[in-house]
Design a protein around this motif. Structure first.
Motif, PDB file in Angstrom:
ATOM      1  N   LEU A  27       8.852  33.080  28.310  1.00 12.90           N
ATOM      2  CA  LEU A  27       8.580  33.546  29.679  1.00 12.90           C
ATOM      3  C   LEU A  27       8.394  32.404  30.664  1.00 12.90           C
ATOM      4  O   LEU A  27       7.707  31.422  30.373  1.00 12.90           O
ATOM      5  CB  LEU A  27       7.309  34.401  29.698  1.00 12.90           C
ATOM      6  CG  LEU A  27       7.397  35.816  29.134  1.00 12.90           C
ATOM      7  CD1 LEU A  27       6.005  36.415  29.044  1.00 12.90           C
ATOM      8  CD2 LEU A  27       8.296  36.671  30.007  1.00 12.90           C
ATOM      9  N   GLN A  28       8.983  32.563  31.844  1.00 13.95           N
ATOM     10  CA  GLN A  28       8.682  31.692  32.986  1.00 13.95           C
ATOM     11  C   GLN A  28       7.501  32.318  33.712  1.00 13.95           C
ATOM     12  O   GLN A  28       7.681  33.155  34.590  1.00 13.95           O
ATOM     13  CB  GLN A  28       9.883  31.631  33.934  1.00 13.95           C
ATOM     14  CG  GLN A  28      11.162  31.113  33.321  1.00 13.95           C
ATOM     15  CD  GLN A  28      11.108  29.613  33.107  1.00 13.95           C
ATOM     16  OE1 GLN A  28      10.517  28.902  33.913  1.00 13.95           O
ATOM     17  NE2 GLN A  28      11.677  29.130  32.012  1.00 13.95           N
ATOM     18  N   ALA A  29       6.291  31.911  33.332  1.00 12.28           N
ATOM     19  CA  ALA A  29       5.096  32.551  33.899  1.00 12.28           C
ATOM     20  C   ALA A  29       3.923  31.582  33.817  1.00 12.28           C
ATOM     21  O   ALA A  29       3.971  30.622  33.044  1.00 12.28           O
ATOM     22  CB  ALA A  29       4.789  33.843  33.138  1.00 12.28           C
ATOM     23  N   PRO A  30       2.860  31.816  34.593  1.00 10.45           N
ATOM     24  CA  PRO A  30       1.703  30.925  34.545  1.00 10.45           C
ATOM     25  C   PRO A  30       1.158  30.782  33.121  1.00 10.45           C
ATOM     26  O   PRO A  30       1.080  31.762  32.380  1.00 10.45           O
ATOM     27  CB  PRO A  30       0.683  31.627  35.452  1.00 10.45           C
ATOM     28  CG  PRO A  30       1.511  32.422  36.406  1.00 10.45           C
ATOM     29  CD  PRO A  30       2.688  32.879  35.600  1.00 10.45           C
ATOM     30  N   VAL A  32      -1.749  30.355  31.792  1.00  9.75           N
ATOM     31  CA  VAL A  32      -2.933  31.113  31.361  1.00  9.75           C
ATOM     32  C   VAL A  32      -2.575  32.581  31.089  1.00  9.75           C
ATOM     33  O   VAL A  32      -3.149  33.212  30.199  1.00  9.75           O
ATOM     34  CB  VAL A  32      -4.074  30.991  32.407  1.00  9.75           C
ATOM     35  CG1 VAL A  32      -3.669  31.571  33.736  1.00  9.75           C
ATOM     36  CG2 VAL A  32      -5.355  31.658  31.910  1.00  9.75           C
ATOM     37  N   LEU A  33      -1.597  33.106  31.816  1.00  7.29           N
ATOM     38  CA  LEU A  33      -1.156  34.481  31.561  1.00  7.29           C
ATOM     39  C   LEU A  33      -0.492  34.568  30.192  1.00  7.29           C
ATOM     40  O   LEU A  33      -0.765  35.486  29.406  1.00  7.29           O
ATOM     41  CB  LEU A  33      -0.183  34.932  32.663  1.00  7.29           C
ATOM     42  CG  LEU A  33       0.328  36.370  32.548  1.00  7.29           C
ATOM     43  CD1 LEU A  33      -0.807  37.380  32.687  1.00  7.29           C
ATOM     44  CD2 LEU A  33       1.395  36.653  33.618  1.00  7.29           C
ATOM     45  N   ALA A 117       1.050  42.807  32.152  1.00  6.93           N
ATOM     46  CA  ALA A 117       2.223  41.993  31.830  1.00  6.93           C
ATOM     47  C   ALA A 117       2.858  42.456  30.521  1.00  6.93           C
ATOM     48  O   ALA A 117       4.087  42.573  30.418  1.00  6.93           O
ATOM     49  CB  ALA A 117       1.839  40.518  31.744  1.00  6.93           C
TER      50      ALA A 117
ATOM     51  N   GLY B 149       6.925  42.227  36.242  1.00  8.25           N
ATOM     52  CA  GLY B 149       6.147  41.765  35.105  1.00  8.25           C
ATOM     53  C   GLY B 149       5.703  40.318  35.174  1.00  8.25           C
ATOM     54  O   GLY B 149       5.508  39.764  36.258  1.00  8.25           O
ATOM     55  N   PRO B 150       5.515  39.703  33.996  1.00  2.00           N
ATOM     56  CA  PRO B 150       4.978  38.336  33.945  1.00  2.00           C
ATOM     57  C   PRO B 150       5.856  37.312  34.667  1.00  2.00           C
ATOM     58  O   PRO B 150       5.348  36.308  35.157  1.00  2.00           O
ATOM     59  CB  PRO B 150       4.908  38.035  32.439  1.00  2.00           C
ATOM     60  CG  PRO B 150       5.764  39.065  31.764  1.00  2.00           C
ATOM     61  CD  PRO B 150       5.723  40.274  32.634  1.00  2.00           C
ATOM     62  N   GLU B 151       7.165  37.554  34.746  1.00  2.00           N
ATOM     63  CA  GLU B 151       8.044  36.606  35.432  1.00  2.00           C
ATOM     64  C   GLU B 151       8.183  36.940  36.914  1.00  2.00           C
ATOM     65  O   GLU B 151       8.946  36.293  37.621  1.00  2.00           O
ATOM     66  CB  GLU B 151       9.420  36.590  34.763  1.00  2.00           C
ATOM     67  CG  GLU B 151       9.327  36.252  33.289  1.00  2.00           C
ATOM     68  CD  GLU B 151      10.652  35.874  32.653  1.00  2.00           C
ATOM     69  OE1 GLU B 151      10.808  34.696  32.303  1.00  2.00           O
ATOM     70  OE2 GLU B 151      11.510  36.749  32.505  1.00  2.00           O
ATOM     71  N   VAL B 154       3.305  40.218  38.410  1.00  2.55           N
ATOM     72  CA  VAL B 154       2.066  39.946  37.674  1.00  2.55           C
ATOM     73  C   VAL B 154       1.840  38.435  37.550  1.00  2.55           C
ATOM     74  O   VAL B 154       0.710  37.955  37.678  1.00  2.55           O
ATOM     75  CB  VAL B 154       2.068  40.619  36.281  1.00  2.55           C
ATOM     76  CG1 VAL B 154       0.819  40.244  35.491  1.00  2.55           C
ATOM     77  CG2 VAL B 154       2.134  42.140  36.422  1.00  2.55           C
ATOM     78  N   GLY B 155       2.923  37.687  37.330  1.00  2.00           N
ATOM     79  CA  GLY B 155       2.807  36.225  37.299  1.00  2.00           C
ATOM     80  C   GLY B 155       2.312  35.672  38.625  1.00  2.00           C
ATOM     81  O   GLY B 155       1.456  34.779  38.668  1.00  2.00           O
ATOM     82  N   MET B 158      -1.386  36.396  39.004  1.00  2.00           N
ATOM     83  CA  MET B 158      -2.189  35.484  38.176  1.00  2.00           C
ATOM     84  C   MET B 158      -2.304  34.120  38.870  1.00  2.00           C
ATOM     85  O   MET B 158      -3.393  33.531  38.935  1.00  2.00           O
ATOM     86  CB  MET B 158      -1.513  35.335  36.803  1.00  2.00           C
ATOM     87  CG  MET B 158      -2.325  34.572  35.780  1.00  2.00           C
ATOM     88  SD  MET B 158      -3.688  35.553  35.093  1.00  2.00           S
ATOM     89  CE  MET B 158      -5.043  34.450  35.480  1.00  2.00           C
ATOM     90  N   ALA B 159      -1.176  33.615  39.379  1.00  2.00           N
ATOM     91  CA  ALA B 159      -1.187  32.315  40.065  1.00  2.00           C
ATOM     92  C   ALA B 159      -2.047  32.381  41.327  1.00  2.00           C
ATOM     93  O   ALA B 159      -2.731  31.419  41.682  1.00  2.00           O
ATOM     94  CB  ALA B 159       0.244  31.897  40.412  1.00  2.00           C
ATOM     95  N   GLU B 162      -5.650  32.155  40.234  1.00  2.00           N
ATOM     96  CA  GLU B 162      -5.939  30.766  39.842  1.00  2.00           C
ATOM     97  C   GLU B 162      -6.037  29.846  41.051  1.00  2.00           C
ATOM     98  O   GLU B 162      -6.749  28.847  41.029  1.00  2.00           O
ATOM     99  CB  GLU B 162      -4.818  30.228  38.947  1.00  2.00           C
ATOM    100  CG  GLU B 162      -4.908  30.612  37.507  1.00  2.00           C
ATOM    101  CD  GLU B 162      -3.906  29.788  36.721  1.00  2.00           C
ATOM    102  OE1 GLU B 162      -2.702  30.081  36.831  1.00  2.00           O
ATOM    103  OE2 GLU B 162      -4.325  28.838  36.034  1.00  2.00           O
ATOM    104  N   TYR B 175       5.606  29.747  45.599  1.00  2.00           N
ATOM    105  CA  TYR B 175       5.750  30.324  44.253  1.00  2.00           C
ATOM    106  C   TYR B 175       4.981  31.639  44.167  1.00  2.00           C
ATOM    107  O   TYR B 175       5.477  32.655  43.690  1.00  2.00           O
ATOM    108  CB  TYR B 175       5.251  29.360  43.165  1.00  2.00           C
ATOM    109  CG  TYR B 175       5.176  30.039  41.809  1.00  2.00           C
ATOM    110  CD1 TYR B 175       6.287  30.105  40.987  1.00  2.00           C
ATOM    111  CD2 TYR B 175       4.003  30.669  41.380  1.00  2.00           C
ATOM    112  CE1 TYR B 175       6.244  30.775  39.764  1.00  2.00           C
ATOM    113  CE2 TYR B 175       3.941  31.350  40.169  1.00  2.00           C
ATOM    114  CZ  TYR B 175       5.066  31.390  39.365  1.00  2.00           C
ATOM    115  OH  TYR B 175       5.025  32.071  38.171  1.00  2.00           O
TER     116      TYR B 175
END
Lengths: 294, 294
Positions: A27-30, A32-33, A117, B149-151, B154-155, B158-159, B162, B175
């Protein structure tokens, strides 16, 4: 557990856990996630739902790995549901399988997002798989959403929360468990049968098998909350009773609950015979579910 | 807003809201879960994402209603993200569009579940639609999962969490916004173009259009948090500054932010011309996004 089932489960548990690790790593994701997703995905368990997919494929003498994307998606959905269930506003659990729950490690906001996610990524994993046809993907995603969403698991969870602190009837209890746990177990078997190319009639009997092992699974869960070992379960026992929750033993007595469990296990075995598949592993899984101690 | 866009939006807002109501009413699920889903789905807003699907279809002289299932799914995803974002452990907001947030009305557990239910049901709505081909469904669900989703969303969320309380660079801020807001706006346009039968080259320009309106949307959001009217927005202004959040005005000055907004609006218009579609409504939507006051 038979030696055959034990070897099968060991092999495919490893295959699945490696795949889940790779899917998150890709995954291209943060960071910590991804860590929070990975933490709960790798927290172990017997992986019963994926095993049902793999074993159903094996019952058609197909390569169980055909089910890998469907099994990964399923385990992501199951894992997200555990993360959200454990949240302070839900069951408020600090431990899951002997480890701190996701929100205890990553905080509540990250735990909610890790669940969101995983839920979303489950559909992406099926949609992007290169081995399934478009038709298979659409059926898999439709069934998965029905089993996991408001008409399935989430609906069951809502009914469970509403039913807390009040005496339920047996049919209300069955509604909750059929949806909260049963639908996703049923999906496992049906996804495996679909990918194996089962006929409509075979699908019907696999659905019955899945329904009965789902209820057997839940009755055994209730029994373990009374008679189980905290060490083996990795969580406190007696919490249903402490929370005045309606359970099979509380509604039917322990003896009555065990009789129901045996009955559902038998009905599962009978449905399986009707499928005419090579069902040794799936029969062993009935025993595993009905007699598990963790 | 032009009279044409205004009439178009009024018509399709009603079509969409009726469809969303019917989709929830059709569910076999606990009443309180359906109420909680419906409450947030019917909480209003301009429905900009669905409008982008409908207007993109109209730009190909197709019936906008072709996009109804995709638009409903999209609005469910957007709505779930608002419900979860408002939770006490996330943004802890009591009001959304002037109304009490979901967890204020239904409690935190039900709000989490209503969000999970909407997210899952979104995929079911696409998978069960009878007018799309299997190929269209798979692409729509794959893009939706990637965007949400995470990409994607939701990603970005999360960012964003943070990045709170620290000074971000402009590229970190981009981003966050590209993912948190932009990906779902882009999906809207791309879903409409796909269902309209756009060529690969047209899809490329629609993607650029979507990227630039996504950033324009977010910059205007940041500007409104400084200069907007609480009454029109239905929420408090000044919260970014109070929370020491990095925003376009804080990083670029208000003048710089407005120049960036104008630039992205222009780039969106240029990309649109390249699509060679009948783009009057989509041009009007650029103006709406860049000059909105709520």
């Amino acid at each position: 557990m038979t030696a055959t089932l034990s070897a099968f489960m060991k092999e495919y548990k490893e295959v699945l856990e490696r795949e889940l690790k790779e899917l998150v790593a890709a995954l291209q994701a943060p960071a910590v996630l991804k860590e929070a997703m990975d933490y709960s995905l790798q927290a172990g368990g017997k992986r019963i739902r994926p095993m049902l997919i793999f074993a159903t494929l094996a019952s058609f003498e197909k390569n169980p790995r055909i089910g890998l994307a469907a099994a990964s998606a399923l385990e992501m959905i199951h894992t997200y549901s555990l993360i959200h269930d454990d949240l302070p506003s839900m069951d408020d659990d600090d431990l899951r399988r002997g480890q701190p729950t996701n929100h205890k490690v990553f905080g509540e906001a990250a735990a909610i997002l890790a669940g969101d996610a995983l839920l979303t990524y489950a559909f992406q994993v099926i949609a992007q798989d290169e081995s399934y046809s478009n038709e298979e993907k659409v059926v898999l995603m439709k069934w998965l959403a029905e089993a996991a969403g408001p008409e399935g698991m989430v609906g069951g969870q809502m009914a469970d929360i509403e039913g807390e602190q009040k005496e339920l009837t047996l049919s209300e209890l069955e509604y909750i468990h059929k949806n909260k746990t049963g639908r996703l177990l049923a999906y496992s078997v049906m996804a495996g049968a679909l990918l194996a190319g089962a006929t409509e009639e075979q699908l019907k009997y696999f659905e019955q098998y899945a329904f009965h092992i789902g209820l057997a699974f839940q009755i055994q869960d209730d029994i373990l909350d009374v008679e189980g070992s905290e060490e083996k379960l990795g969580k406190r026992v007696g919490s249903d009773s402490a929370n005045h929750k309606s359970t099979y033993p509380s509604l039917l007595t322990m003896e009555g609950a065990k009789a129901q469990l045996a009955q559902h296990a038998n009905l599962a075995r009978e449905a399986l015979l009707q499928t005419k598949a090579e069902s040794a592993l799936l029969l062993d899984l009935v025993d595993l579910i009905a007699t598990r101690d963790q």
